[in-house]
Design an enzyme around this catalytic site. Structure first.
Site, PDB file in Angstrom:
ATOM      1  N   GLU A  29     -39.790  18.375  27.838  1.00  0.00           N
ATOM      2  CA  GLU A  29     -39.558  16.976  27.923  1.00  0.00           C
ATOM      3  C   GLU A  29     -39.534  16.483  29.579  1.00  0.00           C
ATOM      4  O   GLU A  29     -39.088  15.425  29.773  1.00  0.00           O
ATOM      5  CB  GLU A  29     -38.165  16.569  27.519  1.00  0.00           C
ATOM      6  CG  GLU A  29     -38.206  16.919  25.791  1.00  0.00           C
ATOM      7  CD  GLU A  29     -36.965  16.273  25.213  1.00  0.00           C
ATOM      8  OE1 GLU A  29     -36.624  15.312  25.413  1.00  0.00           O
ATOM      9  OE2 GLU A  29     -36.028  17.223  25.011  1.00  0.00           O
ATOM     10  N   SER A  66     -35.934  14.769  21.315  1.00  0.00           N
ATOM     11  CA  SER A  66     -37.068  13.703  21.677  1.00  0.00           C
ATOM     12  C   SER A  66     -38.354  14.101  20.778  1.00  0.00           C
ATOM     13  O   SER A  66     -39.321  13.657  21.137  1.00  0.00           O
ATOM     14  CB  SER A  66     -37.569  13.751  23.207  1.00  0.00           C
ATOM     15  OG  SER A  66     -36.422  13.294  23.939  1.00  0.00           O
ATOM     16  N   TYR A 109     -42.336   7.456  23.149  1.00  0.00           N
ATOM     17  CA  TYR A 109     -42.580   7.318  24.781  1.00  0.00           C
ATOM     18  C   TYR A 109     -44.181   6.423  24.907  1.00  0.00           C
ATOM     19  O   TYR A 109     -44.261   6.596  26.326  1.00  0.00           O
ATOM     20  CB  TYR A 109     -42.497   8.596  25.220  1.00  0.00           C
ATOM     21  CG  TYR A 109     -41.124   9.166  25.078  1.00  0.00           C
ATOM     22  CD1 TYR A 109     -40.189   8.765  25.995  1.00  0.00           C
ATOM     23  CD2 TYR A 109     -40.854  10.397  24.527  1.00  0.00           C
ATOM     24  CE1 TYR A 109     -38.755   9.075  25.619  1.00  0.00           C
ATOM     25  CE2 TYR A 109     -39.564  10.936  24.266  1.00  0.00           C
ATOM     26  CZ  TYR A 109     -38.574  10.065  25.102  1.00  0.00           C
ATOM     27  OH  TYR A 109     -37.245  10.767  24.831  1.00  0.00           O
ATOM     28  N   ARG A 168     -26.368   8.850  22.624  1.00  0.00           N
ATOM     29  CA  ARG A 168     -26.842   7.730  21.658  1.00  0.00           C
ATOM     30  C   ARG A 168     -27.054   8.870  20.221  1.00  0.00           C
ATOM     31  O   ARG A 168     -27.560  10.062  20.221  1.00  0.00           O
ATOM     32  CB  ARG A 168     -28.322   7.531  22.107  1.00  0.00           C
ATOM     33  CG  ARG A 168     -28.855   6.354  21.323  1.00  0.00           C
ATOM     34  CD  ARG A 168     -30.550   6.146  21.785  1.00  0.00           C
ATOM     35  NE  ARG A 168     -31.208   6.807  20.783  1.00  0.00           N
ATOM     36  CZ  ARG A 168     -32.007   8.094  21.555  1.00  0.00           C
ATOM     37  NH1 ARG A 168     -32.331   7.951  22.715  1.00  0.00           N
ATOM     38  NH2 ARG A 168     -32.664   8.763  20.689  1.00  0.00           N
ATOM     39  N   ASP A 220     -28.533   9.094  16.523  1.00  0.00           N
ATOM     40  CA  ASP A 220     -29.780   8.506  15.808  1.00  0.00           C
ATOM     41  C   ASP A 220     -29.213   8.712  14.095  1.00  0.00           C
ATOM     42  O   ASP A 220     -28.533   9.749  13.637  1.00  0.00           O
ATOM     43  CB  ASP A 220     -30.818   9.443  16.061  1.00  0.00           C
ATOM     44  CG  ASP A 220     -31.283   9.220  17.476  1.00  0.00           C
ATOM     45  OD1 ASP A 220     -30.985   8.184  17.929  1.00  0.00           O
ATOM     46  OD2 ASP A 220     -32.075  10.200  17.920  1.00  0.00           O
ATOM     47  N   GLU A 253     -28.511  13.422  14.918  1.00  0.00           N
ATOM     48  CA  GLU A 253     -28.115  13.904  15.990  1.00  0.00           C
ATOM     49  C   GLU A 253     -27.665  13.106  17.141  1.00  0.00           C
ATOM     50  O   GLU A 253     -27.608  12.033  16.792  1.00  0.00           O
ATOM     51  CB  GLU A 253     -29.381  14.714  16.590  1.00  0.00           C
ATOM     52  CG  GLU A 253     -30.696  13.965  17.059  1.00  0.00           C
ATOM     53  CD  GLU A 253     -31.658  14.832  17.601  1.00  0.00           C
ATOM     54  OE1 GLU A 253     -31.381  15.371  18.526  1.00  0.00           O
ATOM     55  OE2 GLU A 253     -32.715  14.192  17.322  1.00  0.00           O
ATOM     56  N   ASN A 271     -27.561  12.453  21.162  1.00  0.00           N
ATOM     57  CA  ASN A 271     -28.285  12.919  22.283  1.00  0.00           C
ATOM     58  C   ASN A 271     -27.267  12.510  23.569  1.00  0.00           C
ATOM     59  O   ASN A 271     -26.890  11.522  23.774  1.00  0.00           O
ATOM     60  CB  ASN A 271     -29.392  11.732  22.422  1.00  0.00           C
ATOM     61  CG  ASN A 271     -30.407  12.003  21.513  1.00  0.00           C
ATOM     62  OD1 ASN A 271     -31.359  12.703  21.325  1.00  0.00           O
ATOM     63  ND2 ASN A 271     -30.290  10.817  20.315  1.00  0.00           N
ATOM     64  N   GLY A 299     -32.673   8.761  26.818  1.00  0.00           N
ATOM     65  CA  GLY A 299     -33.734   8.259  27.609  1.00  0.00           C
ATOM     66  C   GLY A 299     -33.380   6.981  28.534  1.00  0.00           C
ATOM     67  O   GLY A 299     -32.789   6.254  27.895  1.00  0.00           O
TER      68      GLY A 299
END
Length: 304
Positions: free
Chosen positions: A19, A145, A208, A247, A249, A265, A267, A271
């Protein structure tokens, strides 16, 4: 600036993970925001000489804008603890735990949070047979990601052929139909719920690339689902021992109501690029990108 604990901030970015490019984007965006807030900022591409560079720069703290392995899994956090340089986001243990998707699920289960059925399997086994009934998803158990995520559709005749750079052990997870929702948590407080809308699978490209996905924030969902998402995200943040911002999800199968909501998951280094979800949610809560980055810097510490 007199009321602030830190003045000189090293923004850690890039690094050697899959990443890297996203991390560079996050780092540049956060560095610019911090400069606008009045901090002295040094952008630092994290490599094998990281400890030597930090010794030269002597920052008051590090803003961790790294993504993926080494930067998000407890490794760089351990280095910063050793050097006693305060840093942002989660500490060693929480970072390592959240990066391991299977162990994260074990924590979710212990705290009564809903997850999809999954197994860890050898890469060779996954490519030779269906290890669970389709539809299912195959992904690394320690990357983020949507790097290396394969969706095997119902009725697929053959198992997926995985890329050479996929790890020897992968996670195979039952596919949950429905909407992709996500919630950021800042200082144990849930921000907004975002509905991520794409034409296809929400993969790395959709995340992205400009126009790869559309973010509806706040999500147009029933109030009970919104509050359940927010409560689950805070519970996950606390259960994993996270700090700063995270964050979480979700997938939500509308046909099943509240029973259709499952966690994917958490994070620990969400990002912070031009298309990122967490800054959008902060903005919806009345917090600018600069204020968010400044809050993270002032929250920095060792022993996290």
């Amino acid at each position: 600036m007199s009321s602030r604990a830190y003045r000189k901030v090293a923004v850690l970015m890039g690094g050697p993970s899959a990443e890297r490019e996203v991390s560079l984007s996050t780092g540049r965006a956060c560095a610019a925001a911090l400069r606008d807030e009045g901090y002295e900022v040094v952008e630092l591409d994290a490599g094998p000489d990281l400890s030597a560079r930090l010794s030269e720069i002597k920052p008051d703290c590090c803003f961790n804008a790294l993504h993926g392995r080494w930067g998000e899994d407890g490794c760089v956090q351990g280095l910063l603890e050793w050097m006693r340089v305060p840093y942002t986001h989660s500490g060693v243990a929480a970072s390592a735990l959240a990066m391991d998707k299977e162990r994260t699920k074990e924590v979710y289960r212990r705290h009564g949070l809903p997850v999809a059925e999954s197994v860890l399997a050898d890469k060779s086994d996954v490519m030779s047979r269906h290890v669970m009934d389709a539809p299912y998803v195959v992904k690394p158990y320690n990357e983020g990601s949507s790097v290396g995520v394969y969706l095997v559709q119902e009725g697929a005749n053959s198992p997926p052929q995985l890329a050479e750079d996929m790890p020897d052990t992968v996670m195979v997870e039952a596919f949950v139909p429905g909407r992709e929702l996500t919630v950021s948590v800042l200082d144990d407080r849930a921000l907004e719920v975002t509905d991520i809308i794409t034409d296809g699978w929400y993969d790395y490209e959709a995340k992205y690339s400009e126009g790869g996905s559309r973010h509806e924030v706040p999500a147009d969902i029933p109030s009970n689902i919104r509050e359940l998402c927010r409560a689950h995200a805070v519970a996950a943040h606390k259960a994993l021992g996270c700090r700063g911002v995270t964050r979480t999800d979700f997938r939500w199968d509308e046909a099943k109501g509240a029973d259709g909501l499952i966690l994917l998951e958490t994070n620990t280094q969400p990002g912070m690029t031009g298309t990122s979800l967490t800054p959008e949610q902060a903005q919806a809560a009345g917090m600018s990108m600069g204020a968010l980055c400044a809050w993270l810097v002032e929250d920095a510490s060792c022993d996290r």
